[in-house]
Motif scaffolding. Structure first.
Motif, PDB file in Angstrom:
ATOM      1  N   THR A  34      -4.890  -4.126   2.058  1.00  0.00           N
ATOM      2  CA  THR A  34      -5.460  -2.809   2.319  1.00  0.00           C
ATOM      3  C   THR A  34      -5.849  -2.164   0.996  1.00  0.00           C
ATOM      4  OG1 THR A  34      -3.321  -1.667   2.193  1.00  0.00           O
ATOM      5  CG2 THR A  34      -4.032  -2.451   4.376  1.00  0.00           C
ATOM      6  N   LEU A  35      -6.658  -1.136   1.081  1.00  0.00           N
ATOM      7  CA  LEU A  35      -7.031  -0.369  -0.088  1.00  0.00           C
ATOM      8  C   LEU A  35      -5.779   0.323  -0.610  1.00  0.00           C
ATOM      9  CD1 LEU A  35      -9.511   0.505  -1.733  1.00  0.00           C
ATOM     10  CD2 LEU A  35      -9.717   2.453  -0.189  1.00  0.00           C
ATOM     11  N   GLY A  36      -5.537   0.231  -1.885  1.00  0.00           N
ATOM     12  CA  GLY A  36      -4.350   0.834  -2.471  1.00  0.00           C
ATOM     13  C   GLY A  36      -4.583   2.261  -2.919  1.00  0.00           C
ATOM     14  N   TYR A  37      -3.517   2.918  -3.247  1.00  0.00           N
ATOM     15  CA  TYR A  37      -3.605   4.242  -3.851  1.00  0.00           C
ATOM     16  C   TYR A  37      -2.657   4.262  -5.048  1.00  0.00           C
ATOM     17  CZ  TYR A  37       0.867   5.525  -1.727  1.00  0.00           C
ATOM     18  OH  TYR A  37       2.187   5.568  -1.379  1.00  0.00           O
ATOM     19  N   THR A  38      -2.962   5.102  -6.009  1.00  0.00           N
ATOM     20  CA  THR A  38      -2.155   5.182  -7.220  1.00  0.00           C
ATOM     21  C   THR A  38      -1.403   6.507  -7.236  1.00  0.00           C
ATOM     22  OG1 THR A  38      -3.730   3.800  -8.395  1.00  0.00           O
ATOM     23  CG2 THR A  38      -2.212   5.081  -9.739  1.00  0.00           C
ATOM     24  N   SER A  39      -0.105   6.413  -7.474  1.00  0.00           N
ATOM     25  CA  SER A  39       0.753   7.596  -7.513  1.00  0.00           C
ATOM     26  C   SER A  39       0.617   8.321  -8.847  1.00  0.00           C
ATOM     27  CB  SER A  39       2.213   7.184  -7.310  1.00  0.00           C
ATOM     28  OG  SER A  39       2.687   6.488  -8.445  1.00  0.00           O
ATOM     29  N   ALA A  40       1.194   9.509  -8.917  1.00  0.00           N
ATOM     30  CA  ALA A  40       1.183  10.285 -10.159  1.00  0.00           C
ATOM     31  C   ALA A  40       1.911   9.542 -11.280  1.00  0.00           C
ATOM     32  CB  ALA A  40       1.821  11.655  -9.935  1.00  0.00           C
ATOM     33  N   ALA A  41       2.861   8.673 -10.901  1.00  0.00           N
ATOM     34  CA  ALA A  41       3.613   7.887 -11.890  1.00  0.00           C
ATOM     35  C   ALA A  41       2.821   6.685 -12.390  1.00  0.00           C
ATOM     36  CB  ALA A  41       4.935   7.432 -11.296  1.00  0.00           C
ATOM     37  N   GLY A  42       1.650   6.430 -11.771  1.00  0.00           N
ATOM     38  CA  GLY A  42       0.814   5.316 -12.206  1.00  0.00           C
ATOM     39  C   GLY A  42       1.050   4.016 -11.465  1.00  0.00           C
ATOM     40  N   ASN A  43       1.894   4.018 -10.425  1.00  0.00           N
ATOM     41  CA  ASN A  43       2.109   2.822  -9.614  1.00  0.00           C
ATOM     42  C   ASN A  43       1.059   2.758  -8.515  1.00  0.00           C
ATOM     43  OD1 ASN A  43       4.455   2.201 -11.061  1.00  0.00           O
ATOM     44  ND2 ASN A  43       5.716   3.429  -9.696  1.00  0.00           N
ATOM     45  N   THR A  44       0.590   1.562  -8.197  1.00  0.00           N
ATOM     46  CA  THR A  44      -0.381   1.363  -7.127  1.00  0.00           C
ATOM     47  C   THR A  44       0.328   0.756  -5.929  1.00  0.00           C
ATOM     48  OG1 THR A  44      -2.173   1.060  -8.714  1.00  0.00           O
ATOM     49  CG2 THR A  44      -2.548   0.219  -6.481  1.00  0.00           C
ATOM     50  N   TYR A  45       0.066   1.319  -4.745  1.00  0.00           N
ATOM     51  CA  TYR A  45       0.716   0.887  -3.505  1.00  0.00           C
ATOM     52  C   TYR A  45      -0.336   0.408  -2.506  1.00  0.00           C
ATOM     53  CZ  TYR A  45       4.603   3.408  -5.518  1.00  0.00           C
ATOM     54  OH  TYR A  45       5.589   3.847  -6.362  1.00  0.00           O
ATOM     55  N   TYR A  46      -0.029  -0.678  -1.804  1.00  0.00           N
ATOM     56  CA  TYR A  46      -0.913  -1.219  -0.779  1.00  0.00           C
ATOM     57  C   TYR A  46      -0.100  -2.092   0.160  1.00  0.00           C
ATOM     58  CZ  TYR A  46      -0.780  -5.290  -3.858  1.00  0.00           C
ATOM     59  OH  TYR A  46      -0.359  -6.337  -4.637  1.00  0.00           O
ATOM     60  N   ARG A  47      -0.757  -2.579   1.220  1.00  0.00           N
ATOM     61  CA  ARG A  47      -0.108  -3.497   2.149  1.00  0.00           C
ATOM     62  C   ARG A  47      -0.810  -4.842   2.095  1.00  0.00           C
ATOM     63  NH1 ARG A  47      -0.252   0.944   6.701  1.00  0.00           N
ATOM     64  NH2 ARG A  47      -2.342   0.797   5.930  1.00  0.00           N
ATOM     65  N   ALA A  48      -0.007  -5.890   2.126  1.00  0.00           N
ATOM     66  CA  ALA A  48      -0.513  -7.251   2.261  1.00  0.00           C
ATOM     67  C   ALA A  48      -0.167  -7.669   3.686  1.00  0.00           C
ATOM     68  CB  ALA A  48       0.149  -8.173   1.246  1.00  0.00           C
ATOM     69  N   ILE A  49      -1.159  -8.178   4.417  1.00  0.00           N
ATOM     70  CA  ILE A  49      -0.992  -8.423   5.847  1.00  0.00           C
ATOM     71  C   ILE A  49      -1.273  -9.880   6.165  1.00  0.00           C
ATOM     72  CG2 ILE A  49      -1.788  -7.758   8.149  1.00  0.00           C
ATOM     73  CD1 ILE A  49      -2.879  -5.165   6.619  1.00  0.00           C
ATOM     74  N   ARG A  50      -0.358 -10.482   6.906  1.00  0.00           N
ATOM     75  CA  ARG A  50      -0.545 -11.845   7.409  1.00  0.00           C
ATOM     76  C   ARG A  50      -0.490 -11.787   8.921  1.00  0.00           C
ATOM     77  NH1 ARG A  50       2.408 -14.219   2.618  1.00  0.00           N
ATOM     78  NH2 ARG A  50       0.661 -15.063   1.433  1.00  0.00           N
ATOM     79  N   TYR A  59       3.578  -6.510   4.350  1.00  0.00           N
ATOM     80  CA  TYR A  59       4.404  -6.345   3.168  1.00  0.00           C
ATOM     81  C   TYR A  59       3.943  -5.048   2.504  1.00  0.00           C
ATOM     82  CZ  TYR A  59       5.428 -11.375   3.530  1.00  0.00           C
ATOM     83  OH  TYR A  59       5.819 -12.614   3.958  1.00  0.00           O
ATOM     84  N   HIS A  60       4.843  -4.113   2.304  1.00  0.00           N
ATOM     85  CA  HIS A  60       4.550  -2.862   1.607  1.00  0.00           C
ATOM     86  C   HIS A  60       4.824  -3.132   0.126  1.00  0.00           C
ATOM     87  CE1 HIS A  60       4.548  -0.677   5.483  1.00  0.00           C
ATOM     88  NE2 HIS A  60       5.430  -1.599   5.800  1.00  0.00           N
ATOM     89  N   ILE A  61       3.756  -3.180  -0.666  1.00  0.00           N
ATOM     90  CA  ILE A  61       3.848  -3.641  -2.049  1.00  0.00           C
ATOM     91  C   ILE A  61       3.470  -2.524  -3.014  1.00  0.00           C
ATOM     92  CG2 ILE A  61       2.879  -5.277  -3.731  1.00  0.00           C
ATOM     93  CD1 ILE A  61       2.531  -7.244  -1.422  1.00  0.00           C
ATOM     94  N   GLY A  62       4.128  -2.523  -4.138  1.00  0.00           N
ATOM     95  CA  GLY A  62       3.801  -1.613  -5.225  1.00  0.00           C
ATOM     96  C   GLY A  62       3.614  -2.401  -6.505  1.00  0.00           C
ATOM     97  N   GLU A  63       2.695  -1.933  -7.329  1.00  0.00           N
ATOM     98  CA  GLU A  63       2.491  -2.551  -8.641  1.00  0.00           C
ATOM     99  C   GLU A  63       2.718  -1.500  -9.702  1.00  0.00           C
ATOM    100  OE1 GLU A  63      -1.037  -4.829  -9.286  1.00  0.00           O
ATOM    101  OE2 GLU A  63      -0.871  -5.813  -7.347  1.00  0.00           O
ATOM    102  N   GLY A  64       3.721  -1.747 -10.526  1.00  0.00           N
ATOM    103  CA  GLY A  64       4.013  -0.858 -11.637  1.00  0.00           C
ATOM    104  C   GLY A  64       3.518  -1.463 -12.928  1.00  0.00           C
ATOM    105  N   TYR A  65       3.861  -0.846 -14.034  1.00  0.00           N
ATOM    106  CA  TYR A  65       3.380  -1.343 -15.320  1.00  0.00           C
ATOM    107  C   TYR A  65       4.008  -2.683 -15.677  1.00  0.00           C
ATOM    108  CZ  TYR A  65       7.777   0.121 -17.439  1.00  0.00           C
ATOM    109  OH  TYR A  65       9.092   0.248 -17.749  1.00  0.00           O
ATOM    110  N   ALA A  66       5.218  -2.983 -15.161  1.00  0.00           N
ATOM    111  CA  ALA A  66       5.906  -4.220 -15.553  1.00  0.00           C
ATOM    112  C   ALA A  66       6.137  -5.185 -14.403  1.00  0.00           C
ATOM    113  CB  ALA A  66       7.256  -3.887 -16.206  1.00  0.00           C
ATOM    114  N   HIS A  67       6.134  -4.696 -13.152  1.00  0.00           N
ATOM    115  CA  HIS A  67       6.503  -5.548 -12.020  1.00  0.00           C
ATOM    116  C   HIS A  67       5.636  -5.263 -10.799  1.00  0.00           C
ATOM    117  CE1 HIS A  67      10.246  -6.758 -13.955  1.00  0.00           C
ATOM    118  NE2 HIS A  67      10.478  -5.486 -14.228  1.00  0.00           N
TER     119      HIS A  67
END
Length: 149
Positions: A34-50, A59-67
């Protein structure tokens, strides 16, 4: 291109939570994103769907600066007209999990097994843990296989 348009129409009807969402397909991982969104903290959140004929695994996924991290998993089944949530599990705060395909898969299997065990109990039917685990493993694996259009 036609395959993506067809999927978008199916998704809008079969998975109301996807309606209006922009989806992309990652063929290498065999997953819709899905299209992600970026939080004020700079993490990007989206869903991966199978998907499979029986299940949808979000899967509710987040991408931070390190992980890349797994915030949660939602399992849906089809009730004949729309998707129905059958299990959810979320991690957050101090309990966040680094994303791992293997961990996400195993958690999905356990969640489906627990759901089916509850259904068997509600029906007054005994099904062995081994049978439940075997079926759950196969059903989750089906969502990981490329579907032929």
């Amino acid at each position: 291109m036609m395959k993506n348009i067809s999927f978008a129409l199916v998704a809008a009807k079969a998975l109301p939570a996807l309606s209006g969402s922009s989806l992309t397909y990652n063929p290498e991982k065999n997953v819709y994103l899905t299209l992600g969104y970026t939080s004020a903290a700079g993490n990007t959140y989206y869903r991966a769907i199978r998907l499979s004929k029986r299940l949808a695994v979000y899967y509710h996924i987040g991408e931070g600066y390190a992980h890349t991290f797994l915030n949660g998993i939602t399992l849906f089944c089809w009730d004949g007209q729309k998707a129905k949530i059958i299990a959810q599990k979320f991690w957050g705060g101090c309990n966040w999990k680094c994303f791992s395909e293997q961990f996400a898969k195993e958690q999905s299997i356990i969640m489906l097994k627990d759901f089916l065990a509850g259904q068997a109990k509600a029906l007054g039917t005994y099904v062995s843990d081994q049978q439940l685990l075997s079926f759950s493993r196969e059903a989750i694996e089906e969502t990981r296989c490329k579907q032929i259009a």
